[in-house]
Structure formats: C-alpha cells, structure tokens
Design a protein around this motif. Structure first.
Motif, short mmCIF file in Angstrom:
data_model
loop_
_atom_site.label_atom_id
_atom_site.label_comp_id
_atom_site.label_asym_id
_atom_site.label_seq_id
_atom_site.Cartn_x
_atom_site.Cartn_y
_atom_site.Cartn_z
N ARG A 106 45.89 -61.18 -1.81
CA ARG A 106 45.89 -60.20 -1.03
C ARG A 106 44.63 -59.65 -0.50
O ARG A 106 44.43 -58.67 -0.06
CB ARG A 106 47.01 -59.11 -1.64
CG ARG A 106 48.41 -59.43 -1.99
CD ARG A 106 49.12 -58.62 -2.51
NE ARG A 106 50.62 -59.08 -2.57
CZ ARG A 106 51.61 -58.11 -2.76
NH1 ARG A 106 51.60 -56.90 -2.42
NH2 ARG A 106 52.99 -58.73 -3.06
N GLY A 107 43.75 -60.29 -1.20
CA GLY A 107 42.23 -59.73 -0.83
C GLY A 107 41.79 -58.67 -1.84
O GLY A 107 40.68 -58.30 -1.65
N SER A 108 42.52 -58.41 -2.80
CA SER A 108 42.05 -57.49 -3.82
C SER A 108 41.25 -57.97 -4.87
O SER A 108 41.76 -58.44 -6.03
CB SER A 108 43.10 -56.70 -4.45
OG SER A 108 44.12 -55.96 -3.45
N PHE A 109 40.08 -58.34 -4.66
CA PHE A 109 39.22 -59.01 -5.49
C PHE A 109 38.92 -58.24 -6.76
O PHE A 109 38.66 -58.90 -8.01
CB PHE A 109 37.89 -59.74 -4.85
CG PHE A 109 38.55 -60.50 -3.56
CD1 PHE A 109 38.88 -61.85 -3.88
CD2 PHE A 109 38.26 -60.04 -2.41
CE1 PHE A 109 39.15 -62.68 -2.66
CE2 PHE A 109 38.24 -60.85 -1.22
CZ PHE A 109 39.01 -62.14 -1.43
N ARG A 110 38.36 -57.05 -6.49
CA ARG A 110 37.91 -56.05 -7.40
C ARG A 110 39.11 -55.96 -8.58
O ARG A 110 39.08 -56.02 -9.88
CB ARG A 110 37.76 -54.60 -6.88
CG ARG A 110 37.27 -53.61 -8.00
CD ARG A 110 35.95 -53.93 -8.65
NE ARG A 110 35.55 -52.69 -9.42
CZ ARG A 110 34.32 -52.77 -10.03
NH1 ARG A 110 33.79 -53.88 -10.20
NH2 ARG A 110 34.12 -51.83 -10.90
N LYS A 111 40.17 -55.65 -8.02
CA LYS A 111 41.63 -55.54 -9.06
C LYS A 111 41.72 -56.92 -9.91
O LYS A 111 42.24 -56.80 -10.90
CB LYS A 111 42.95 -55.02 -8.29
CG LYS A 111 42.72 -53.70 -7.72
CD LYS A 111 44.02 -53.16 -6.99
CE LYS A 111 43.79 -51.73 -6.39
NZ LYS A 111 45.11 -51.27 -5.66
N ALA A 112 41.72 -57.95 -9.15
CA ALA A 112 41.85 -59.37 -9.81
C ALA A 112 41.11 -59.41 -10.88
O ALA A 112 41.30 -59.90 -11.86
CB ALA A 112 41.78 -60.33 -8.57
N ASP A 113 39.72 -58.96 -10.59
CA ASP A 113 38.72 -59.30 -11.70
C ASP A 113 38.86 -58.38 -12.92
O ASP A 113 38.89 -58.87 -14.07
CB ASP A 113 37.24 -59.07 -11.15
CG ASP A 113 36.30 -59.25 -12.22
OD1 ASP A 113 35.96 -60.29 -12.53
OD2 ASP A 113 35.52 -58.26 -12.37
N LEU A 114 39.39 -57.20 -12.60
CA LEU A 114 39.85 -56.29 -13.70
C LEU A 114 41.08 -56.87 -14.52
O LEU A 114 40.99 -56.71 -15.83
CB LEU A 114 40.12 -54.90 -13.13
CG LEU A 114 39.01 -53.96 -12.49
CD1 LEU A 114 39.53 -52.82 -11.91
CD2 LEU A 114 37.82 -53.96 -13.64
N ILE A 115 41.82 -57.57 -14.05
CA ILE A 115 43.04 -58.28 -14.70
C ILE A 115 42.45 -59.25 -15.48
O ILE A 115 42.93 -59.47 -16.50
CB ILE A 115 44.07 -58.47 -13.52
CG1 ILE A 115 44.81 -57.45 -12.95
CG2 ILE A 115 45.08 -59.59 -14.39
CD1 ILE A 115 45.37 -56.63 -13.97
N PHE A 116 41.53 -59.97 -14.87
CA PHE A 116 40.93 -61.14 -15.66
C PHE A 116 40.17 -60.44 -16.89
O PHE A 116 40.26 -60.95 -18.25
CB PHE A 116 40.02 -61.92 -14.98
CG PHE A 116 40.61 -63.00 -14.07
CD1 PHE A 116 41.28 -64.12 -14.95
CD2 PHE A 116 40.66 -63.22 -12.79
CE1 PHE A 116 41.86 -65.08 -14.27
CE2 PHE A 116 41.34 -64.18 -12.05
CZ PHE A 116 41.95 -65.18 -12.83
N GLN A 117 39.81 -59.32 -16.75
CA GLN A 117 38.61 -58.76 -17.78
C GLN A 117 39.79 -58.17 -18.76
O GLN A 117 39.29 -58.43 -20.00
CB GLN A 117 37.94 -57.76 -17.31
CG GLN A 117 36.73 -58.11 -16.33
CD GLN A 117 35.65 -58.82 -17.06
OE1 GLN A 117 35.62 -58.86 -18.23
NE2 GLN A 117 34.98 -59.61 -16.12
N GLU A 118 40.82 -57.68 -18.59
CA GLU A 118 41.75 -57.26 -19.51
C GLU A 118 42.43 -58.41 -20.17
O GLU A 118 42.33 -58.18 -21.47
CB GLU A 118 43.03 -56.49 -18.86
CG GLU A 118 43.90 -55.92 -19.70
CD GLU A 118 45.22 -55.32 -18.95
OE1 GLU A 118 46.30 -55.02 -19.59
OE2 GLU A 118 44.84 -55.17 -17.82
N GLY A 119 42.68 -59.52 -19.90
CA GLY A 119 43.18 -60.52 -20.48
C GLY A 119 42.32 -61.03 -21.32
O GLY A 119 42.29 -61.63 -22.57
N LEU A 120 40.83 -61.00 -21.00
CA LEU A 120 39.90 -61.72 -21.92
C LEU A 120 39.57 -60.45 -23.17
O LEU A 120 39.27 -61.11 -24.33
CB LEU A 120 38.22 -61.81 -21.10
CG LEU A 120 38.50 -62.75 -20.18
CD1 LEU A 120 37.12 -62.88 -19.32
CD2 LEU A 120 38.53 -64.30 -20.62
#
Length: 260
Positions: A106-120
């Motif tokens: 959906r083009g929400s790159f910032r939110k996608a990176d935050l989800i990755f960071q949460e999982g890490l």
C-alpha cells in the motif's frame, strides 16, 4: 462429509489438527477457489471453533490459519492489529513478515519498517528468516528511492522511509497566476509532490478593498481550527474476530421437488 463427521465427533486433544487437514484438503481439491470450495466459510468456522484457546497462540499452524482467514477479510490490516492485541503469533516471524508486506504493497514504507523493527525486538522465530526479509525490504525501498531521485534530481534526498504523508493545501494558500486571466495552480500529492519552500508564509491573504464598496474579509478555513485542539481517537482492540468478505449469493437447502 468425512471431515465434517470427524470435527463433529472429535474427542482428541488436538482439534487444530483436524481443521488444518480439512483446510489443506479444501485447497487441494478446489485450487481455483470459488463457491464450490467454500474455503472462506471453512476458515471462518475454524477461527470461531478455536477462538480463545491460548495453548495455540504460539503455534505456527494456528497463526497460518488466521493469516489465511485474513485474506478473506475486507481489511486484513485490522486483523493483524487484532492478533497483536490478543498476543496471537507475536512470537512468530510470519506475522510480522505478512503484516509488513501488506503495508509495503500500500506504499506505507515507514509503517512497514516499524513492524519489522517490532518483530526484531521481540526476537520472533525464526529470527534469521525475519532478518532476511527485512534486508530485502530495505533493498527494495532503496531502489525505489534511487528511481525517485533519477526522475526528480532536484528533490530532497530524504528517503522513502522518512517522507511524510502528503497533505492537501487549503484554498487560502493558493496564489493565482497569470496577468490577464487568473488561474489557480495545480497542487499535486503523492509521487508528484515537489519540495516545499520552508520560508513560505502560510498567513491568509489580506482583506480585499474595492473602490466605492465596503471591504470584506476573505474566509480562511484554517482559522476554524484555531480554537481548542480536537481530541484524537485512540485505536481500540477488537473484542471479536473481524468479519470476512461478503460471500456469493447462496440459497438455503430445501426440498428439490417443490421448485418450478
């Protein structure tokens, strides 16, 4: 019929196994999906039957069932938020990978990176798989940033992850152009957003004075919000699973010899 009978009369200690085999059989027997397979209905029943059984919250089979059910929902992002609020699959990398990929689409790159960071930060397993998908995501975003810079070399090199959401300008901020015929400029958002001048004044235009006529003030819609700040709404966790997509029209069963 065999699966339905096994589910109805099951007396073992792992009901998830029956639903998992039922769903796999449905996917294999009806690879094209559709009304005959009725996969969405089976997933909905499985989620309802196993809802609230916390012993499955860290089970990859249970999370996979939820994610498949999310594909049948109107808004899968809401389902992912519900899973996190219920601590379902939060220790598994698949939740964060699927969630981030949906945001990236959906083009929400910032939110996608935050989800990755949460999982890490949660060290979701398998951690190496999560790290690999995160690096691939960063590589894709970097390529898109370079392409954007090639198309607009005068733009600010801020990166897609640091770009803010585009905002529409109010009519009070637009200035007419042209000497004989005044035309309002076009204000674009999204990929066509240009760098904004930080020194630009956002003050409303002065009152317009016409000869032999009383002066009047130009309406400024920005002044409407000069009062107390409007309270923001906080997201509430769902008390129940989300509603799946609307199914095709289905007729209820009845006697065949009564129809015309």
């Amino acid at each position: 019929r065999e699966f339905e009978a096994e589910i109805r009369f099951y007396s073992g200690d792992d009901p998830l196994d029956v639903w998992e085999r039922y769903i796999k059989w449905t996917e294999q027997a009806f690879p094209g999906g559709g009304k005959d397979g009725n996969l969405a209905a089976v997933l909905e029943r499985a989620v309802g039957a196993l809802h609230g059984q916390q012993r499955y919250y860290k089970d990859p089979r249970y999370l996979n069932l939820w994610l498949k059910f999310g594909d049948c929902c109107n808004e899968p992002l809401d389902l992912y938020s519900y899973l996190r609020s219920q601590e379902i699959g939060t220790t598994l990398a698949l939740l964060y990978i699927t969630w981030a990929e949906a945001l990236e689409a959906r083009g929400s790159f910032r939110k996608a990176d935050l989800i990755f960071q949460e999982g890490l930060q949660r060290k979701a397993e398998p951690l190496d798989k999560l790290q690999a998908h995160h690096k691939q995501f960063q590589a894709r975003v970097s390529r898109q940033t370079l392409l954007a810079l090639e198309e607009n070399p005068d733009g600010d090199n801020t990166g897609l992850l640091e770009m803010a959401e585009p905002q529409r300008s109010s009519l009070a901020d637009l200035k007419g152009r042209g000497k004989k015929k005044v035309r309002a400029p076009i204000s674009r958002v999204g990929d066509a957003v240009k760098a904004v001048n930080p020194n630009r004044s956002c003050q409303p235009q002065a009152s317009l004075q016409l000869p032999n006529t009383p002066s009047f003030a130009v309406f400024d819609e920005n002044s409407v919000f000069s009062g107390p700040e409007i309270p923001t709404l906080t997201a509430q966790s769902w008390p129940a699973p989300p509603v799946p997509k609307a199914k095709e029209n289905e007729l209820s069963a009845g006697p065949w010899n009564s129809g015309r």
